[in-house]
Design a protein around this motif. Sequence first.
Motif, PDB file in Angstrom:
ATOM      1  N   VAL A  16       0.679  -1.298  -0.077  1.00  0.00           N
ATOM      2  CA  VAL A  16      -0.025  -0.023   0.190  1.00  0.00           C
ATOM      3  C   VAL A  16       0.784   1.180  -0.043  1.00  0.00           C
ATOM      4  N   GLN A  17       1.844   1.304   0.817  1.00  0.00           N
ATOM      5  CA  GLN A  17       3.034   2.521   0.988  1.00  0.00           C
ATOM      6  C   GLN A  17       3.486   2.522  -0.454  1.00  0.00           C
ATOM      7  N   LEU A  18       4.000   1.476  -0.970  1.00  0.00           N
ATOM      8  CA  LEU A  18       4.594   1.522  -2.446  1.00  0.00           C
ATOM      9  C   LEU A  18       3.742   2.369  -3.450  1.00  0.00           C
ATOM     10  N   LEU A  19       2.433   1.662  -3.277  1.00  0.00           N
ATOM     11  CA  LEU A  19       1.336   2.099  -4.385  1.00  0.00           C
ATOM     12  C   LEU A  19       1.308   3.679  -3.992  1.00  0.00           C
ATOM     13  N   CYS A  20       1.053   4.106  -2.982  1.00  0.00           N
ATOM     14  CA  CYS A  20       0.850   5.614  -2.578  1.00  0.00           C
ATOM     15  C   CYS A  20       2.173   6.410  -3.111  1.00  0.00           C
ATOM     16  N   ILE A  21       3.343   5.934  -2.792  1.00  0.00           N
ATOM     17  CA  ILE A  21       4.442   6.650  -3.344  1.00  0.00           C
ATOM     18  C   ILE A  21       4.318   6.891  -5.078  1.00  0.00           C
ATOM     19  N   ALA A  22       4.055   5.638  -5.675  1.00  0.00           N
ATOM     20  CA  ALA A  22       3.551   5.694  -7.023  1.00  0.00           C
ATOM     21  C   ALA A  22       2.862   6.762  -7.342  1.00  0.00           C
ATOM     22  N   VAL A  23       1.877   6.685  -6.781  1.00  0.00           N
ATOM     23  CA  VAL A  23       0.683   7.767  -6.997  1.00  0.00           C
ATOM     24  C   VAL A  23       0.908   9.109  -6.844  1.00  0.00           C
ATOM     25  N   ASP A  24       1.729   9.448  -5.777  1.00  0.00           N
ATOM     26  CA  ASP A  24       2.075  10.696  -5.238  1.00  0.00           C
ATOM     27  C   ASP A  24       3.322  11.296  -5.898  1.00  0.00           C
ATOM     28  N   ALA A  25       4.047  10.641  -6.479  1.00  0.00           N
ATOM     29  CA  ALA A  25       5.390  10.693  -7.378  1.00  0.00           C
ATOM     30  C   ALA A  25       5.083  10.786  -8.764  1.00  0.00           C
ATOM     31  N   SER A  26       4.180  10.454  -9.156  1.00  0.00           N
ATOM     32  CA  SER A  26       3.651  10.370 -10.556  1.00  0.00           C
ATOM     33  C   SER A  26       3.532  11.759 -11.192  1.00  0.00           C
ATOM     34  N   ALA A  27       3.894  11.588 -12.720  1.00  0.00           N
ATOM     35  CA  ALA A  27       3.915  12.896 -13.299  1.00  0.00           C
ATOM     36  C   ALA A  27       2.593  13.764 -13.302  1.00  0.00           C
TER      37      ALA A  27
END
Length: 139
Positions: free
Chosen positions: A62-73
Amino acid sequence: MSADATTAPTVTDTPVVDAMKAGGGWNNLWDGLYAMDPSWTEKYMDMAMQPYLSGVIPPKVVQLLCIAVDASATHMYAPGTRRHIQAALDMGVTPEEILEVLKLATIVGIHSCNIGAPILQEEMQARGLWPDSPTSSAD
């Protein structure tokens, strides 16, 4: 029951929002929404917290998915990226795993090249500035 335009809805029980605020998971940008409609905000946050609370997806994922969403372009939300990186590290996620997620998140931005590069090539061809490609197919 609905509130008129001059009266904000009143809600006294917002345990999900209260927990998010206490735990550092609250985004201050949501304050206005919460002030205008705390009941709806509570319901939305309750729904949004399900991936964290359901146990279906491991907390590290879940944390990795949140990182991906928040860091996405398309999002680029630094405070959330920082919060989720800190939480992931606290859970034992390695810096290498986080870096791989960040690399994957950058792929979202490649679409500008997927769209723009062929158009640029077509326009250059139309102006005689790009040779016709022997491997290109007809439309």
